[in-house]
Motif scaffolding. Structure first.
Motif, mmCIF file in Angstrom:
data_model
loop_
_atom_site.group_PDB
_atom_site.id
_atom_site.type_symbol
_atom_site.label_atom_id
_atom_site.label_comp_id
_atom_site.label_asym_id
_atom_site.label_seq_id
_atom_site.Cartn_x
_atom_site.Cartn_y
_atom_site.Cartn_z
ATOM 1 N N ALA A 70 -3.445 -13.342 -5.828
ATOM 2 C CA ALA A 70 -4.700 -12.836 -5.247
ATOM 3 C C ALA A 70 -4.699 -11.322 -5.072
ATOM 4 O O ALA A 70 -5.707 -10.742 -4.686
ATOM 5 N N ARG A 71 -3.551 -10.699 -5.335
ATOM 6 C CA ARG A 71 -3.405 -9.251 -5.146
ATOM 7 C C ARG A 71 -3.705 -8.829 -3.716
ATOM 8 O O ARG A 71 -4.506 -7.951 -3.447
ATOM 9 N N THR A 72 -3.018 -9.504 -2.771
ATOM 10 C CA THR A 72 -3.190 -9.219 -1.347
ATOM 11 C C THR A 72 -1.840 -8.912 -0.709
ATOM 12 O O THR A 72 -0.791 -9.243 -1.248
ATOM 13 N N GLU A 73 -1.894 -8.320 0.459
ATOM 14 C CA GLU A 73 -0.669 -7.988 1.186
ATOM 15 C C GLU A 73 -0.098 -9.233 1.853
ATOM 16 O O GLU A 73 -0.832 -10.105 2.312
ATOM 17 N N PRO A 88 -0.794 -4.476 -2.525
ATOM 18 C CA PRO A 88 -1.408 -3.775 -3.653
ATOM 19 C C PRO A 88 -1.179 -2.269 -3.511
ATOM 20 O O PRO A 88 -1.233 -1.732 -2.416
ATOM 21 N N GLU A 89 -0.879 -1.641 -4.629
ATOM 22 C CA GLU A 89 -0.718 -0.186 -4.625
ATOM 23 C C GLU A 89 -1.127 0.338 -5.982
ATOM 24 O O GLU A 89 -0.522 -0.021 -7.002
ATOM 25 N N ARG A 94 3.363 -3.206 -4.840
ATOM 26 C CA ARG A 94 4.615 -2.681 -4.302
ATOM 27 C C ARG A 94 5.380 -3.843 -3.670
ATOM 28 O O ARG A 94 4.846 -4.568 -2.839
ATOM 29 N N LEU A 95 6.630 -4.029 -4.084
ATOM 30 C CA LEU A 95 7.514 -5.031 -3.509
ATOM 31 C C LEU A 95 8.636 -4.256 -2.826
ATOM 32 O O LEU A 95 9.281 -3.411 -3.456
ATOM 33 N N LEU A 116 7.668 -0.617 -7.670
ATOM 34 C CA LEU A 116 6.258 -0.790 -7.986
ATOM 35 C C LEU A 116 6.173 -1.655 -9.231
ATOM 36 O O LEU A 116 6.674 -1.288 -10.292
ATOM 37 N N VAL A 117 5.573 -2.841 -9.083
ATOM 38 C CA VAL A 117 5.419 -3.774 -10.192
ATOM 39 C C VAL A 117 4.052 -3.495 -10.818
ATOM 40 O O VAL A 117 3.032 -3.642 -10.147
ATOM 41 N N PRO A 118 4.017 -3.069 -12.086
ATOM 42 C CA PRO A 118 2.727 -2.756 -12.709
ATOM 43 C C PRO A 118 1.873 -4.013 -12.900
ATOM 44 O O PRO A 118 2.392 -5.138 -12.913
#
Length: 141
Positions: A70-73, A88-89, A94-95, A116-118
């Motif tokens: 979902a591209r959420t924190e 998301p960043e 960002r993990l 940072l995971v693209p």
């Protein structure tokens, strides 16, 4: 219980930082499955080439996979003082985690790792976490 030899999923950034996901080989008890998440930053490759890793309970992996999808924190804590966060960043996710381990001098310390995971690796990471969870659960005693 089947004897499966888990294969890690690796992603390497352009600067040489490696993100690795793999199931714990032999959980100690039923319900104790763990997925290992390891970030080895390029600056630490020669000193600590294997981590340290964040030990995530397999039961929490679906929540992390949902956050990635979902591209959420999302965040969780381990059994000690460690913490894993995904958010998301820019054009990726960002993990980051903190674990109590040994620093590059060998002294006990809180160790922080981040990558940072693209965007193009976001769903492959979610899939790798899901597979690692399945293997870890399948290895339970």
């Amino acid at each position: 219980m089947t004897d499966v030899h888990p294969q890690p999923w690796d992603y390497m950034t352009t600067d040489g930082t490696r993100l690795r996901v793999l199931p714990e080989r032999r959980p100690q008890h039923q319900g104790g499955s763990v997925v290992l998440i390891q970030i080895c930053e390029a600056a630490h490759v020669q000193v600590t080439p294997d981590g340290p890793e964040f030990e995530m309970l397999a039961s929490e992996v679906p929540d992390l996979v949902s956050a990635l999808t979902a591209r959420t924190e999302w965040a969780t804590r381990d059994g000690l003082d460690g913490m894993l966060v995904v958010r998301p960043e820019g054009d990726g996710m960002r993990l980051a985690y903190t674990v109590f381990a040994r620093d590059t001098t060998g002294q006990p310390a809180d160790v922080d790792r981040t990558v940072l995971v693209p965007e193009e690796q976001r769903l492959p990471l979610a899939s790798a976490l899901h597979r690692a969870r399945d293997v870890a659960v399948g290895q339970e005693a």
